[in-house]
Design an enzyme around this catalytic site. Structure first.
Site, PDB file in Angstrom:
ATOM      1  N   ARG A   1       5.857   2.449   9.646  1.00 46.51           N
ATOM      2  CA  ARG A   1       5.689   3.646   8.828  1.00 46.51           C
ATOM      3  C   ARG A   1       6.700   4.682   9.313  1.00 46.51           C
ATOM      4  O   ARG A   1       6.440   5.467  10.231  1.00 46.51           O
ATOM      5  CB  ARG A   1       4.257   4.171   8.908  1.00 46.51           C
ATOM      6  CG  ARG A   1       3.250   3.177   8.335  1.00 46.51           C
ATOM      7  CD  ARG A   1       1.828   3.690   8.356  1.00 46.51           C
ATOM      8  NE  ARG A   1       0.906   2.676   7.837  1.00 46.51           N
ATOM      9  CZ  ARG A   1      -0.423   2.796   7.867  1.00 46.51           C
ATOM     10  NH1 ARG A   1      -0.982   3.884   8.391  1.00 46.51           N
ATOM     11  NH2 ARG A   1      -1.188   1.832   7.383  1.00 46.51           N
TER      12      ARG A   1
ATOM     13  N   GLU B   1      -9.830   8.250  14.369  1.00 44.41           N
ATOM     14  CA  GLU B   1     -10.147   7.270  13.330  1.00 44.41           C
ATOM     15  C   GLU B   1      -9.731   5.884  13.811  1.00 44.41           C
ATOM     16  O   GLU B   1      -8.571   5.647  14.118  1.00 44.41           O
ATOM     17  CB  GLU B   1      -9.406   7.605  12.037  1.00 44.41           C
ATOM     18  CG  GLU B   1      -9.619   6.585  10.922  1.00 44.41           C
ATOM     19  CD  GLU B   1      -8.633   6.752   9.777  1.00 44.41           C
ATOM     20  OE1 GLU B   1      -8.144   5.724   9.276  1.00 44.41           O
ATOM     21  OE2 GLU B   1      -8.331   7.909   9.422  1.00 44.41           O
TER      22      GLU B   1
ATOM     23  N   ASP C   1       0.855  -1.179   0.000  1.00 45.84           N
ATOM     24  CA  ASP C   1       0.000   0.000   0.000  1.00 45.84           C
ATOM     25  C   ASP C   1       0.895   1.233   0.000  1.00 45.84           C
ATOM     26  O   ASP C   1       1.767   1.364   0.855  1.00 45.84           O
ATOM     27  CB  ASP C   1      -0.874  -0.043   1.259  1.00 45.84           C
ATOM     28  CG  ASP C   1      -1.772   1.166   1.404  1.00 45.84           C
ATOM     29  OD1 ASP C   1      -1.791   2.007   0.494  1.00 45.84           O
ATOM     30  OD2 ASP C   1      -2.446   1.267   2.444  1.00 45.84           O
TER      31      ASP C   1
ATOM     32  N   GLN D   1      -2.909  -3.644  13.061  1.00 43.89           N
ATOM     33  CA  GLN D   1      -4.313  -3.613  12.645  1.00 43.89           C
ATOM     34  C   GLN D   1      -4.851  -5.032  12.487  1.00 43.89           C
ATOM     35  O   GLN D   1      -4.086  -5.970  12.281  1.00 43.89           O
ATOM     36  CB  GLN D   1      -4.472  -2.915  11.283  1.00 43.89           C
ATOM     37  CG  GLN D   1      -4.132  -1.463  11.250  1.00 43.89           C
ATOM     38  CD  GLN D   1      -4.362  -0.855   9.876  1.00 43.89           C
ATOM     39  OE1 GLN D   1      -4.286   0.358   9.711  1.00 43.89           O
ATOM     40  NE2 GLN D   1      -4.627  -1.659   8.878  1.00 43.89           N
TER      41      GLN D   1
ATOM     42  N   ASP E   1     -14.202   6.372   6.494  1.00 45.86           N
ATOM     43  CA  ASP E   1     -13.489   6.223   7.760  1.00 45.86           C
ATOM     44  C   ASP E   1     -14.482   6.163   8.912  1.00 45.86           C
ATOM     45  O   ASP E   1     -15.467   6.922   8.940  1.00 45.86           O
ATOM     46  CB  ASP E   1     -12.539   7.401   7.994  1.00 45.86           C
ATOM     47  CG  ASP E   1     -11.346   7.398   7.055  1.00 45.86           C
ATOM     48  OD1 ASP E   1     -11.043   6.327   6.483  1.00 45.86           O
ATOM     49  OD2 ASP E   1     -10.719   8.460   6.903  1.00 45.86           O
TER      50      ASP E   1
ATOM     51  N   SER F   1     -10.371   2.424   8.528  1.00 48.38           N
ATOM     52  CA  SER F   1     -10.513   2.893   7.154  1.00 48.38           C
ATOM     53  C   SER F   1     -10.907   1.688   6.323  1.00 48.38           C
ATOM     54  O   SER F   1     -10.284   0.636   6.437  1.00 48.38           O
ATOM     55  CB  SER F   1      -9.192   3.481   6.655  1.00 48.38           C
ATOM     56  OG  SER F   1      -9.257   3.781   5.280  1.00 48.38           O
TER      57      SER F   1
END
Length: 345
Positions: free
Chosen positions: A111, A259, A57, A126, A246, A262
Protein backbone atom coordinates in the site's frame (compact mmCIF):
# COMPACT_ATOMS: atom_id res chain seq x y z
CA UNK A 1 3.52 12.42 6.90
CA UNK A 2 5.25 9.62 8.77
CA UNK A 3 5.36 9.84 12.55
CA UNK A 4 6.96 7.84 15.33
CA UNK A 5 5.56 7.29 18.81
CA UNK A 6 8.09 6.47 21.52
CA UNK A 7 6.31 4.96 24.56
CA UNK A 8 7.68 6.26 27.83
CA UNK A 9 10.14 3.83 29.38
CA UNK A 10 9.80 1.31 26.55
CA UNK A 11 12.24 -1.60 26.50
CA UNK A 12 11.64 -4.74 24.39
CA UNK A 13 10.80 -7.78 26.50
CA UNK A 14 12.35 -10.12 23.91
CA UNK A 15 15.62 -10.04 22.00
CA UNK A 16 15.76 -10.54 18.24
CA UNK A 17 16.06 -14.32 18.36
CA UNK A 18 13.22 -14.66 20.86
CA UNK A 19 11.11 -12.31 18.75
CA UNK A 20 11.59 -14.46 15.64
CA UNK A 21 10.65 -17.57 17.64
CA UNK A 22 7.56 -15.79 18.92
CA UNK A 23 6.50 -14.67 15.45
CA UNK A 24 6.72 -18.19 14.03
CA UNK A 25 4.96 -19.76 17.02
CA UNK A 26 2.11 -17.26 16.92
CA UNK A 27 1.58 -17.56 13.17
CA UNK A 28 1.66 -21.37 13.16
CA UNK A 29 -0.65 -21.71 16.15
CA UNK A 30 -3.18 -19.01 15.32
CA UNK A 31 -3.78 -20.02 11.71
CA UNK A 32 -4.30 -23.65 12.76
CA UNK A 33 -6.87 -22.52 15.34
CA UNK A 34 -8.57 -20.14 12.90
CA UNK A 35 -8.85 -22.93 10.35
CA UNK A 36 -10.34 -25.28 12.94
CA UNK A 37 -12.81 -22.71 14.37
CA UNK A 38 -14.27 -21.70 11.00
CA UNK A 39 -13.61 -24.88 8.97
CA UNK A 40 -11.28 -23.21 6.50
CA UNK A 41 -8.83 -24.84 4.10
CA UNK A 42 -5.67 -23.09 3.03
CA UNK A 43 -5.38 -21.92 -0.60
CA UNK A 44 -2.67 -20.18 -2.59
CA UNK A 45 -3.26 -16.49 -3.26
CA UNK A 46 -1.99 -14.04 -5.90
CA UNK A 47 0.36 -11.16 -5.20
CA UNK A 48 -1.08 -9.23 -8.15
CA UNK A 49 -4.22 -9.24 -10.30
CA UNK A 50 -5.09 -7.82 -13.71
CA UNK A 51 -6.10 -4.17 -13.72
CA UNK A 52 -9.61 -3.27 -14.82
CA UNK A 53 -11.32 -6.45 -13.60
CA UNK A 54 -12.71 -5.04 -10.36
CA UNK A 55 -11.02 -7.81 -8.38
CA UNK A 56 -8.64 -5.63 -6.38
CA UNK A 57 -9.87 -3.99 -3.20
CA UNK A 58 -10.00 -0.21 -3.67
CA UNK A 59 -10.11 0.39 0.12
CA UNK A 60 -11.43 3.94 0.56
CA UNK A 61 -11.34 4.66 -3.17
CA UNK A 62 -8.35 7.02 -3.09
CA UNK A 63 -5.37 4.73 -2.48
CA UNK A 64 -3.33 4.04 -5.63
CA UNK A 65 -2.37 0.44 -6.35
CA UNK A 66 1.17 -0.33 -7.51
CA UNK A 67 0.85 -1.08 -11.25
CA UNK A 68 3.21 -2.55 -13.82
CA UNK A 69 3.00 -3.68 -17.48
CA UNK A 70 3.36 -7.35 -18.42
CA UNK A 71 5.70 -7.63 -21.41
CA UNK A 72 4.50 -11.08 -22.49
CA UNK A 73 0.84 -10.02 -22.39
CA UNK A 74 1.09 -7.03 -24.76
CA UNK A 75 1.86 -4.71 -21.84
CA UNK A 76 -1.49 -5.31 -20.18
CA UNK A 77 -1.42 -3.83 -16.70
CA UNK A 78 -1.29 -5.77 -13.46
CA UNK A 79 -1.55 -4.32 -9.97
CA UNK A 80 -0.34 -5.44 -6.55
CA UNK A 81 -3.31 -6.36 -4.38
CA UNK A 82 -4.50 -4.10 -1.58
CA UNK A 83 -6.40 -7.04 -0.13
CA UNK A 84 -8.13 -10.14 -1.44
CA UNK A 85 -11.69 -9.33 -0.36
CA UNK A 86 -13.19 -9.97 -3.79
CA UNK A 87 -10.68 -12.53 -5.06
CA UNK A 88 -11.61 -14.87 -2.20
CA UNK A 89 -15.26 -14.88 -3.16
CA UNK A 90 -14.40 -15.75 -6.74
CA UNK A 91 -12.23 -18.57 -5.39
CA UNK A 92 -15.09 -19.96 -3.27
CA UNK A 93 -17.11 -20.28 -6.49
CA UNK A 94 -14.29 -21.67 -8.62
CA UNK A 95 -13.30 -24.25 -5.96
CA UNK A 96 -16.98 -25.12 -5.40
CA UNK A 97 -16.68 -24.73 -1.62
CA UNK A 98 -19.80 -25.96 0.18
CA UNK A 99 -21.91 -23.96 2.62
CA UNK A 100 -20.43 -23.96 6.11
CA UNK A 101 -16.86 -24.27 4.86
CA UNK A 102 -14.34 -21.75 3.57
CA UNK A 103 -10.80 -20.80 2.72
CA UNK A 104 -7.93 -18.82 4.19
CA UNK A 105 -4.66 -17.65 2.75
CA UNK A 106 -1.55 -15.59 3.43
CA UNK A 107 -2.21 -12.21 1.85
CA UNK A 108 0.80 -10.02 1.09
CA UNK A 109 0.16 -6.53 -0.23
CA UNK A 110 1.82 -3.19 -0.90
CA UNK A 111 0.00 0.00 0.00
CA UNK A 112 2.21 2.74 -1.39
CA UNK A 113 0.00 5.60 -0.16
CA UNK A 114 0.07 4.50 3.49
CA UNK A 115 1.14 7.12 6.04
CA UNK A 116 3.86 5.35 8.00
CA UNK A 117 3.82 5.15 11.79
CA UNK A 118 4.03 2.56 14.57
CA UNK A 119 1.05 0.62 13.17
CA UNK A 120 1.09 1.37 9.43
CA UNK A 121 3.57 -0.01 6.91
CA UNK A 122 3.99 -0.11 3.14
CA UNK A 123 3.91 -3.89 3.49
CA UNK A 124 0.69 -5.57 4.62
CA UNK A 125 0.46 -9.19 5.70
CA UNK A 126 -2.87 -10.71 6.67
CA UNK A 127 -4.69 -13.95 7.00
CA UNK A 128 -7.49 -13.37 4.51
CA UNK A 129 -10.41 -15.76 5.00
CA UNK A 130 -13.84 -16.31 3.45
CA UNK A 131 -16.67 -18.63 4.51
CA UNK A 132 -19.67 -19.76 2.44
CA UNK A 133 -22.97 -19.03 4.20
CA UNK A 134 -26.68 -19.39 3.53
CA UNK A 135 -29.34 -16.70 3.22
CA UNK A 136 -30.40 -17.42 6.81
CA UNK A 137 -26.92 -16.45 8.02
CA UNK A 138 -27.03 -12.88 6.72
CA UNK A 139 -27.79 -11.55 10.22
CA UNK A 140 -26.06 -9.58 12.93
CA UNK A 141 -26.35 -12.60 15.23
CA UNK A 142 -24.34 -14.77 12.83
CA UNK A 143 -21.70 -12.04 12.44
CA UNK A 144 -21.27 -11.90 16.22
CA UNK A 145 -21.05 -15.68 16.42
CA UNK A 146 -18.17 -15.73 13.94
CA UNK A 147 -16.41 -12.88 15.78
CA UNK A 148 -16.60 -14.85 19.03
CA UNK A 149 -15.04 -17.89 17.37
CA UNK A 150 -12.16 -15.81 16.03
CA UNK A 151 -11.73 -14.26 19.45
CA UNK A 152 -11.58 -17.73 21.01
CA UNK A 153 -8.60 -18.50 18.76
CA UNK A 154 -7.00 -15.24 19.91
CA UNK A 155 -7.41 -16.18 23.57
CA UNK A 156 -5.78 -19.56 23.06
CA UNK A 157 -2.90 -17.94 21.20
CA UNK A 158 -2.37 -15.46 24.01
CA UNK A 159 -1.95 -18.33 26.45
CA UNK A 160 0.58 -20.00 24.12
CA UNK A 161 2.66 -16.81 24.20
CA UNK A 162 2.51 -16.79 28.00
CA UNK A 163 3.76 -20.39 28.08
CA UNK A 164 6.67 -19.51 25.81
CA UNK A 165 7.50 -16.18 27.46
CA UNK A 166 6.19 -16.00 31.07
CA UNK A 167 7.14 -12.33 31.34
CA UNK A 168 4.30 -11.52 28.91
CA UNK A 169 1.16 -11.78 31.01
CA UNK A 170 -2.23 -12.42 29.36
CA UNK A 171 -4.49 -9.40 29.38
CA UNK A 172 -7.34 -10.06 26.94
CA UNK A 173 -10.76 -10.17 28.65
CA UNK A 174 -12.62 -13.51 28.51
CA UNK A 175 -15.38 -12.02 26.33
CA UNK A 176 -15.32 -9.50 23.49
CA UNK A 177 -17.60 -6.47 23.78
CA UNK A 178 -19.94 -5.51 20.90
CA UNK A 179 -21.11 -1.99 20.14
CA UNK A 180 -22.53 -0.35 17.02
CA UNK A 181 -20.72 2.69 15.65
CA UNK A 182 -23.89 4.77 16.11
CA UNK A 183 -24.08 3.75 19.79
CA UNK A 184 -20.42 4.69 20.09
CA UNK A 185 -21.15 8.12 18.63
CA UNK A 186 -24.01 8.67 21.08
CA UNK A 187 -21.83 7.51 23.98
CA UNK A 188 -18.93 9.82 23.12
CA UNK A 189 -20.46 12.71 21.12
CA UNK A 190 -17.54 15.07 21.71
CA UNK A 191 -14.86 12.73 20.35
CA UNK A 192 -13.81 11.86 16.80
CA UNK A 193 -14.03 8.25 15.54
CA UNK A 194 -10.50 7.24 16.60
CA UNK A 195 -10.90 8.83 20.02
CA UNK A 196 -14.20 6.98 20.47
CA UNK A 197 -12.46 3.70 19.63
CA UNK A 198 -9.72 4.44 22.15
CA UNK A 199 -12.22 5.27 24.88
CA UNK A 200 -14.40 2.17 24.49
CA UNK A 201 -11.46 -0.20 23.98
CA UNK A 202 -9.59 1.12 27.02
CA UNK A 203 -12.70 0.40 29.09
CA UNK A 204 -13.45 -3.10 27.72
CA UNK A 205 -10.07 -4.41 26.51
CA UNK A 206 -11.40 -6.04 23.33
CA UNK A 207 -14.22 -4.55 21.24
CA UNK A 208 -16.00 -5.26 17.98
CA UNK A 209 -17.40 -2.08 16.45
CA UNK A 210 -20.34 -2.95 14.19
CA UNK A 211 -21.41 -0.86 11.20
CA UNK A 212 -18.50 0.61 9.23
CA UNK A 213 -19.26 2.47 6.02
CA UNK A 214 -22.75 3.97 6.24
CA UNK A 215 -23.22 7.58 7.39
CA UNK A 216 -24.11 7.95 11.09
CA UNK A 217 -26.47 10.48 12.64
CA UNK A 218 -23.78 13.18 12.34
CA UNK A 219 -23.66 12.59 8.57
CA UNK A 220 -20.24 10.91 8.59
CA UNK A 221 -19.34 7.21 8.44
CA UNK A 222 -17.34 5.83 11.35
CA UNK A 223 -14.68 4.83 8.81
CA UNK A 224 -14.44 4.21 5.09
CA UNK A 225 -15.46 1.00 3.32
CA UNK A 226 -15.57 0.13 -0.37
CA UNK A 227 -19.12 -0.38 -1.67
CA UNK A 228 -18.60 -3.80 -3.25
CA UNK A 229 -17.60 -6.31 -0.60
CA UNK A 230 -18.97 -5.70 2.94
CA UNK A 231 -22.71 -5.11 3.37
CA UNK A 232 -22.72 -1.91 5.42
CA UNK A 233 -26.13 -0.60 4.33
CA UNK A 234 -28.57 -3.36 5.33
CA UNK A 235 -30.71 -2.76 8.44
CA UNK A 236 -29.86 -5.30 11.13
CA UNK A 237 -31.80 -6.70 14.07
CA UNK A 238 -30.13 -4.26 16.49
CA UNK A 239 -31.95 -1.38 14.77
CA UNK A 240 -28.94 0.02 12.97
CA UNK A 241 -27.29 -0.34 9.56
CA UNK A 242 -24.52 -2.76 8.72
CA UNK A 243 -23.42 -6.38 8.85
CA UNK A 244 -19.70 -5.69 9.20
CA UNK A 245 -17.21 -4.25 11.65
CA UNK A 246 -13.72 -3.95 13.11
CA UNK A 247 -12.11 -5.95 15.92
CA UNK A 248 -10.07 -3.75 18.28
CA UNK A 249 -7.86 -4.49 21.28
CA UNK A 250 -6.26 -2.17 23.82
CA UNK A 251 -2.51 -1.98 23.25
CA UNK A 252 -0.79 -1.48 26.63
CA UNK A 253 2.53 -0.45 25.07
CA UNK A 254 1.18 2.31 22.81
CA UNK A 255 -1.76 3.00 25.15
CA UNK A 256 -4.27 3.16 22.32
CA UNK A 257 -6.72 0.89 20.52
CA UNK A 258 -5.39 -1.19 17.65
CA UNK A 259 -7.50 -2.68 14.86
CA UNK A 260 -6.53 -6.33 14.37
CA UNK A 261 -9.28 -7.38 11.97
CA UNK A 262 -11.81 -5.94 9.55
CA UNK A 263 -14.59 -8.30 8.48
CA UNK A 264 -18.20 -8.60 7.48
CA UNK A 265 -21.02 -10.38 5.74
CA UNK A 266 -20.56 -9.69 2.04
CA UNK A 267 -22.94 -7.95 -0.33
CA UNK A 268 -25.58 -9.92 -2.18
CA UNK A 269 -26.76 -8.60 -5.58
CA UNK A 270 -29.33 -6.29 -3.96
CA UNK A 271 -26.83 -4.78 -1.53
CA UNK A 272 -24.17 -4.43 -4.21
CA UNK A 273 -26.49 -2.45 -6.47
CA UNK A 274 -27.69 -0.32 -3.56
CA UNK A 275 -24.20 0.54 -2.33
CA UNK A 276 -22.82 1.28 -5.78
CA UNK A 277 -25.70 3.69 -6.30
CA UNK A 278 -25.07 5.32 -2.91
CA UNK A 279 -21.44 5.93 -3.88
CA UNK A 280 -22.14 6.84 -7.52
CA UNK A 281 -20.12 3.84 -8.75
CA UNK A 282 -22.76 2.09 -10.89
CA UNK A 283 -20.23 1.83 -13.74
CA UNK A 284 -18.53 -0.99 -11.81
CA UNK A 285 -21.43 -3.29 -12.64
CA UNK A 286 -19.73 -3.87 -15.99
CA UNK A 287 -16.58 -5.29 -14.35
CA UNK A 288 -15.77 -9.00 -14.21
CA UNK A 289 -16.27 -9.51 -10.46
CA UNK A 290 -19.43 -7.47 -10.29
CA UNK A 291 -21.02 -9.16 -13.33
CA UNK A 292 -20.41 -12.60 -11.84
CA UNK A 293 -21.95 -11.52 -8.54
CA UNK A 294 -25.00 -9.95 -10.19
CA UNK A 295 -25.46 -13.06 -12.35
CA UNK A 296 -25.68 -15.23 -9.22
CA UNK A 297 -22.43 -17.07 -9.88
CA UNK A 298 -20.82 -16.26 -6.51
CA UNK A 299 -21.92 -17.77 -3.18
CA UNK A 300 -23.11 -15.74 -0.23
CA UNK A 301 -20.23 -15.35 2.17
CA UNK A 302 -18.68 -13.74 5.22
CA UNK A 303 -15.02 -12.88 5.33
CA UNK A 304 -12.26 -10.61 6.51
CA UNK A 305 -8.61 -10.05 7.12
CA UNK A 306 -6.56 -10.47 10.29
CA UNK A 307 -3.29 -8.57 10.47
CA UNK A 308 -0.42 -10.98 11.03
CA UNK A 309 2.22 -8.45 12.03
CA UNK A 310 -0.20 -6.45 14.18
CA UNK A 311 -1.28 -9.60 15.99
CA UNK A 312 2.35 -10.56 16.68
CA UNK A 313 3.16 -6.98 17.67
CA UNK A 314 0.34 -7.06 20.20
CA UNK A 315 1.18 -10.45 21.72
CA UNK A 316 4.93 -9.77 21.93
CA UNK A 317 4.38 -6.26 23.38
CA UNK A 318 6.28 -4.46 20.65
CA UNK A 319 6.14 -0.68 20.15
CA UNK A 320 6.46 -0.67 16.35
CA UNK A 321 5.25 -2.95 13.59
CA UNK A 322 8.74 -2.68 12.10
CA UNK A 323 9.98 -4.81 15.01
CA UNK A 324 7.92 -7.66 13.50
CA UNK A 325 8.14 -7.28 9.72
CA UNK A 326 10.71 -6.21 7.14
CA UNK A 327 9.65 -3.07 5.30
CA UNK A 328 10.98 0.35 4.29
CA UNK A 329 10.99 3.26 6.73
CA UNK A 330 12.16 6.87 6.52
CA UNK A 331 15.79 7.15 7.58
CA UNK A 332 14.87 9.67 10.27
CA UNK A 333 12.35 7.24 11.75
CA UNK A 334 14.83 4.35 11.81
CA UNK A 335 17.56 6.47 13.40
CA UNK A 336 15.29 7.91 16.08
CA UNK A 337 13.76 4.50 16.84
CA UNK A 338 17.22 2.93 17.26
CA UNK A 339 18.23 5.68 19.70
CA UNK A 340 15.21 4.71 21.78
CA UNK A 341 15.93 0.96 21.73
CA UNK A 342 13.47 0.12 18.95
CA UNK A 343 15.14 -1.94 16.21
CA UNK A 344 13.24 -1.76 12.91
CA UNK A 345 13.90 -4.85 10.80
Amino acid sequence: MSKLQIPAGYAPLLNLKQTELGIKSIKDFFQANLSSELRLRRVTAPLFVESGTGINDDLNGVERPVRFPIKDMNDRKAEIVHSLAKWKRLTLADYEIEEGFGIYTDMNAIRADEELDNLHSLYVDQWDWELVIGEKDRTIEFLKQVVRRIYAAMLRTEYLVYELFPAIKPQLPPEIYFIHSEELLQQYPGLDAKQREDAVTKEHGAVFVVGIGAPLSDGEPHDGRAPDYDDWSMPNNDGYLGLNGDLLVWNPVLEKSVELSSMGIRVDPVALKRQLELRGKEDRLALYFHKRLMDGELPLSIGGGIGQSRLCMYYLRKAHIGEIQASLWPREMKDEARKQGIFLI
